[in-house]
Write a protein that holds these residues in place. Sequence first.
Motif, short mmCIF file in Angstrom:
data_model
loop_
_atom_site.label_atom_id
_atom_site.label_comp_id
_atom_site.label_asym_id
_atom_site.label_seq_id
_atom_site.Cartn_x
_atom_site.Cartn_y
_atom_site.Cartn_z
N LEU A 82 -30.59 -10.40 -8.79
CA LEU A 82 -29.44 -9.83 -8.08
C LEU A 82 -29.16 -10.60 -6.80
O LEU A 82 -28.02 -10.88 -6.46
N GLU A 83 -30.22 -10.93 -6.10
CA GLU A 83 -30.06 -11.66 -4.84
C GLU A 83 -29.48 -13.05 -5.09
O GLU A 83 -28.56 -13.48 -4.40
N ARG B 219 -24.82 -16.69 -5.05
CA ARG B 219 -23.93 -17.56 -5.84
C ARG B 219 -22.47 -17.15 -5.66
O ARG B 219 -21.60 -18.00 -5.45
N LEU B 220 -22.20 -15.85 -5.71
CA LEU B 220 -20.84 -15.38 -5.54
C LEU B 220 -20.32 -15.69 -4.14
O LEU B 220 -19.16 -16.08 -3.97
N ARG B 221 -21.18 -15.53 -3.17
CA ARG B 221 -20.78 -15.85 -1.79
C ARG B 221 -20.51 -17.34 -1.65
O ARG B 221 -19.53 -17.76 -1.02
N PHE B 222 -21.35 -18.17 -2.24
CA PHE B 222 -21.16 -19.61 -2.21
C PHE B 222 -19.82 -19.98 -2.84
O PHE B 222 -19.07 -20.80 -2.30
N GLU B 223 -19.52 -19.38 -4.00
CA GLU B 223 -18.26 -19.67 -4.67
C GLU B 223 -17.07 -19.29 -3.79
O GLU B 223 -16.07 -20.00 -3.76
N HIS C 222 -17.01 -6.91 -10.67
CA HIS C 222 -18.42 -7.32 -10.72
C HIS C 222 -19.26 -6.30 -9.95
O HIS C 222 -18.84 -5.77 -8.93
N GLN C 223 -20.47 -6.04 -10.44
CA GLN C 223 -21.33 -5.03 -9.80
C GLN C 223 -21.70 -5.38 -8.37
O GLN C 223 -21.99 -4.50 -7.56
N LEU C 224 -21.68 -6.63 -8.01
CA LEU C 224 -22.06 -7.06 -6.66
C LEU C 224 -20.85 -7.33 -5.76
O LEU C 224 -21.02 -7.78 -4.63
N TYR C 225 -19.67 -7.03 -6.22
CA TYR C 225 -18.45 -7.33 -5.47
C TYR C 225 -18.50 -6.74 -4.07
O TYR C 225 -18.28 -7.43 -3.09
N ALA D 256 -29.50 -10.52 6.14
CA ALA D 256 -28.58 -9.43 5.85
C ALA D 256 -28.47 -9.11 4.36
O ALA D 256 -28.34 -7.94 3.98
N MET D 257 -28.52 -10.12 3.51
CA MET D 257 -28.28 -9.91 2.07
C MET D 257 -29.29 -8.93 1.45
O MET D 257 -28.88 -8.04 0.71
N PRO D 258 -30.60 -9.06 1.71
CA PRO D 258 -31.53 -8.08 1.13
C PRO D 258 -31.21 -6.64 1.55
O PRO D 258 -31.30 -5.71 0.74
#
Length: 64
Positions: free
Chosen positions: A5-6, A11-15, A34-37, A54-56
């Motif tokens: 998940l992390e 990856r989504l943030r990078f994109e 997306h579940q992480l949106y 922050a991400m964790p």
Amino acid sequence: MKDNLEKEAYRLRFEYFNTYEKKENKWHETYRKHQLYDVVVKSLDYKFHEIGQAMPKLLESIKK
């Protein structure tokens, strides 16, 4: 599972910042369901050097 998940969130943030630069609306359309949106959108409030801490914490919020 947590590591996956992390990695996916990073990856989504990078994109968002690299692949979809100047096309941010297209990124939102692509990943809106997306579940992480929500986590990734919240992560955009943090600077690059802050996101590792922050991400964790943001990911913990989806587990509740």
